[in-house]
Scaffold this motif. Structure first.
Motif, mmCIF file in Angstrom:
data_model
loop_
_atom_site.group_PDB
_atom_site.id
_atom_site.type_symbol
_atom_site.label_atom_id
_atom_site.label_comp_id
_atom_site.label_asym_id
_atom_site.label_seq_id
_atom_site.Cartn_x
_atom_site.Cartn_y
_atom_site.Cartn_z
ATOM 1 N N UNK A 85 -25.745 1.947 89.420
ATOM 2 C CA UNK A 85 -26.670 2.921 90.013
ATOM 3 C C UNK A 85 -26.946 4.056 89.027
ATOM 4 N N UNK A 86 -28.084 4.707 89.212
ATOM 5 C CA UNK A 86 -28.416 5.841 88.352
ATOM 6 C C UNK A 86 -27.533 7.025 88.758
ATOM 7 N N UNK A 87 -26.616 7.462 87.913
ATOM 8 C CA UNK A 87 -25.586 8.420 88.334
ATOM 9 C C UNK A 87 -26.117 9.802 88.689
ATOM 10 N N UNK A 88 -27.240 10.197 88.095
ATOM 11 C CA UNK A 88 -27.739 11.560 88.328
ATOM 12 C C UNK A 88 -28.726 11.636 89.487
ATOM 13 N N UNK A 89 -29.043 10.486 90.089
ATOM 14 C CA UNK A 89 -29.927 10.469 91.252
ATOM 15 C C UNK A 89 -29.113 10.348 92.529
ATOM 16 N N UNK A 90 -29.661 10.842 93.621
ATOM 17 C CA UNK A 90 -28.988 10.688 94.909
ATOM 18 C C UNK A 90 -29.056 9.234 95.368
#
Length: 243
Positions: free
Chosen positions: A95-100
């Motif tokens: 998952x994209x770590x900086x996105x919710x």
């Protein structure tokens, strides 16, 4: 009558001069789970990379043959447009770590304008999370970051992210290899329930998993297909070829 989602004829792939896939012929009917099995290094991941043109990113890769997805010539298609209709879930959750959690699922539809309003986007995110069997676990914390999730939940989030693009074809490269049995069970149940929405090609090492959820199975060995067919036809061959 349903047709074929994927048709492969005479596919040969060489990487840095080494033959990785040899004379592959494969037909994947629409609306099924088609599982590809085989030892490590047999070419399973390479096959997936050809189907969604990620093979383009592999240095010194040479591809010959015919590959079509719902009648479209994959090898001549615009790879960026092609991947809009082909979802992909990798072995390691990414998952994209900086996105919710919400934005991980919404990113693709938002970028490609699949939803015209905030309500449509909300509904699509919920639909994808439900299909990935994750909604009930995250619906109260959609604004949290993925690091708060377990490894298995992160993988189901990646599944939801792929599903949010409403792909016609979903590719999964050993999606349960690094997660616990409980989350594996949820992903398997999700895949069984997805056949009405998308065609699935699954790569797995696990014979038990393949026999639980597959409609069709192909076994790759040393770059060649040794066995392929409906589960009931090839079930007794699995142990012999995968020993």
């Amino acid at each position: 009558m349903m047709g074929n989602a994927v048709e492969i004829k005479g596919l040969n792939v060489r990487i840095k001069g080494r033959e990785v896939l040899k004379s592959i012929n494969l037909e994947v009917p629409e609306g099924v789970i088609y599982t590809v099995m085989g030892p490590s290094g047999s070419g399973k991941t390479t096959l997936l990379r050809v189907i969604n043109r990620l093979i383009d990113l592999v240095p010194q890769a040479e591809v010959e043959g015919e590959v079509s997805v719902f009648g479209e010539d994959v090898l001549k298609a615009d790879p960026y447009l092609l991947r809009r209709s082909i979802g992909m879930v990798f072995q390691t959750p990414n998952p994209f770590p900086h996105l919710t959690i919400y934005d991980n699922v919404a990113l693709g539809p938002r970028t490609n304008r699949l939803a015209r309003t905030k309500k449509e986007l909300d509904d699509l995110v919920e639909w994808a999370l439900r299909k990935a069997m994750l909604w009930d676990e995250v619906k109260e914390r959609l604004n949290a970051k993925p690091h708060e999730l377990s490894g298995g939940q992160k993988q189901r989030l990646c599944l939801a992210r792929a599903l949010a693009m409403k792909p016609k074809l979903l590719l999964l490269d050993e999606p349960t290899a690094n997660i616990d049995p409980a989350n594996t069970k949820r992903i398997e149940e999700a895949l069984r329930n997805l056949k009405n929405d998308t065609t699935i090609i699954l790569v797995t090492h696990y014979v038990d998993q393949a026999t639980r959820i597959s409609d069709y199975i192909a076994i790759l060995k040393e770059g060649s297909i040794r066995v392929s067919g409906e589960l009931r036809e090839v079930k007794n061959e699995l142990t012999k070829h995968l020993a």
